[in-house]
Design an enzyme around this catalytic site. Structure first.
Site, PDB file in Angstrom:
ATOM      1  N   CYS A 293       0.807  -1.223   0.000  1.00 52.44           N
ATOM      2  CA  CYS A 293       0.000   0.000   0.000  1.00 52.44           C
ATOM      3  C   CYS A 293       0.842   1.276   0.000  1.00 52.44           C
ATOM      4  O   CYS A 293       0.302   2.370  -0.207  1.00 52.44           O
ATOM      5  CB  CYS A 293      -0.943   0.005   1.208  1.00 52.44           C
ATOM      6  SG  CYS A 293      -2.257  -1.224   1.096  1.00 52.44           S
ATOM      7  N   SER A 294       2.126   1.166   0.219  1.00 50.19           N
ATOM      8  CA  SER A 294       2.997   2.338   0.200  1.00 50.19           C
ATOM      9  C   SER A 294       3.688   2.529  -1.146  1.00 50.19           C
ATOM     10  O   SER A 294       4.546   3.407  -1.292  1.00 50.19           O
ATOM     11  CB  SER A 294       4.066   2.229   1.302  1.00 50.19           C
ATOM     12  OG  SER A 294       3.476   2.225   2.579  1.00 50.19           O
TER      13      SER A 294
END
Length: 372
Positions: A156-157
């Site tokens: 998700c980063s």
């Protein structure tokens, strides 16, 4: 060293949506069928019965009301419960490349550029539809970009890590302009048959144009500082991969899709992210009162409310910390970029904001920007 600016963003949004009520109806039909088919084993205590989901439970747990998906019918089929995406010939664009190119084209248009102006394409996403050739190289070809391209995955980063990678290359002078693309087909890695997570994700693609801050006349955002960090954790995991076929009994293993220990994630990620942002701001000389906007990772409304309050030292006012997950759900790395793209036009010259994403790894990335 060169200064860097964000000059364009773009968002591809699928045309199909699934409301909580639709999702719950499909899940509950699946649960009823499962319980009927396994009635004897359930009665004997060998199999655990499936319990119903509810729209109220989903909204309270996440703040999500609906999600966009590439294919609705497959997800809502109680006998299937995953998207139906037709296979494509190798000569046809991949699904990730297709939606990523859509978002990238919009970002380039906003920046007043074409593919030929780009020196680097990064496809940064939580899952990739193939190991190679790189999705980024395919996007590079579809857009007619020069230079080079590569894929990266920091769950998700991925978007903020991709932005820092591009920023560092532009600063160093090895490239002039970069395109960071985040095609997230989250519906394909979600286990829709799991009540605790079947509502979490949606599909989308985002793109961000970054370039040297030299002679820019159109509105843009100066990139003041970037920072990334990782810390290993098993609490969010997906075990699918090329080694799967080397092991036995892997056909329907639950851990081959998205899994998380939600309570541990909530307890461990919140202080990690809050401290990361606070340290980044402190080292950059940015005070809470200097921030007009927080564009946070869109995973859970409660998490964002906590982080926003921690960073600003008070409850964020309306518009200071925009949420989009009620409409998009969690779109992995794309969430904070959607929020930035949709809620940044009203920023005035000199206004500062912070883009932040966080997730599996654990990983956290933050980008401090200033309107020019």
């Amino acid at each position: 060293m060169h200064d860097v600016a964000i000059t364009g963003t773009g968002v591809f949004t699928p045309d199909q949506t699934i409301s909580n009520d639709e999702l719950v109806a499909a899940f509950n039909a699946y649960a009823d069928k499962f319980n009927a088919d396994n009635a004897a084993a359930i009665a004997a205590g060998d199999v655990e019965a499936k319990t119903h989901s509810s729209s109220d439970f989903i909204l309270a747990a996440s703040g999500i009301e609906r999600r966009f998906v590439l294919n609705k019918s497959g997800v809502l089929d109680p006998d299937r419960m995953y998207p139906a995406l037709p296979s494509r010939d190798d000569e046809d664009p991949g699904v990730m490349a297709e939606i990523g190119t859509d978002a990238a084209t919009k970002a380039l248009a906003q920046a007043g550029l074409t593919g030929e102006d780009i020196d680097l394409v990064i496809c940064a996403a939580s899952n990739h539809e193939r190991a190679y050739p790189a999705i980024a190289v395919e996007i590079q070809q579809l857009l007619g970009c020069g230079g080079f391209a590569f894929d990266m995955n920091v769950a998700c980063s991925s978007a903020t890590f991709g932005i820092q990678t591009a920023v560092d290359m532009i600063k160093a002078g090895s490239i002039r302009r970069a395109l960071v693309v985040n095609p997230e087909i989250c519906s394909a890695h979600l286990e829709w048959r799991d009540r605790d997570c079947h509502f979490i994700f949606g599909d989308v693609a985002t793109a961000t144009v970054l370039e040297r801050d030299e002679g820019l006349t159109a509105p843009h955002f100066k990139v003041k500082s970037t920072r990334c960090a990782t810390q290993f954790s098993n609490n969010i995991r997906n075990n699918n991969g090329f080694l799967r076929r080397t092991r036995d009994h892997m056909d329907d293993r639950r851990d081959m899709q998205f899994m998380q220990n939600g309570r541990k994630v909530f307890k461990e990620v919140l202080p990690l992210v809050s401290k990361h942002i606070a340290d980044h701001m402190d080292d950059t000389g940015v005070q809470a009162d200097d921030l007009k906007r927080l564009w946070l990772h869109q995973a859970n409304k409660t998490m964002n409310d906590y982080i926003g309050k921690k960073v600003l030292g008070r409850v964020p006012e309306d518009g200071e910390q925009p949420n989009i997950l009620q409409d998009y759900a969690n779109t992995s790395s794309a969430g904070s970029i959607i929020a930035f793209s949709k809620y940044s036009d009203d920023m005035g010259k000199g206004d500062k904001g912070l883009i932040c994403s966080f997730g599996a790894g654990y990983s956290v990335g933050s980008v401090i920007v200033e309107r020019a």
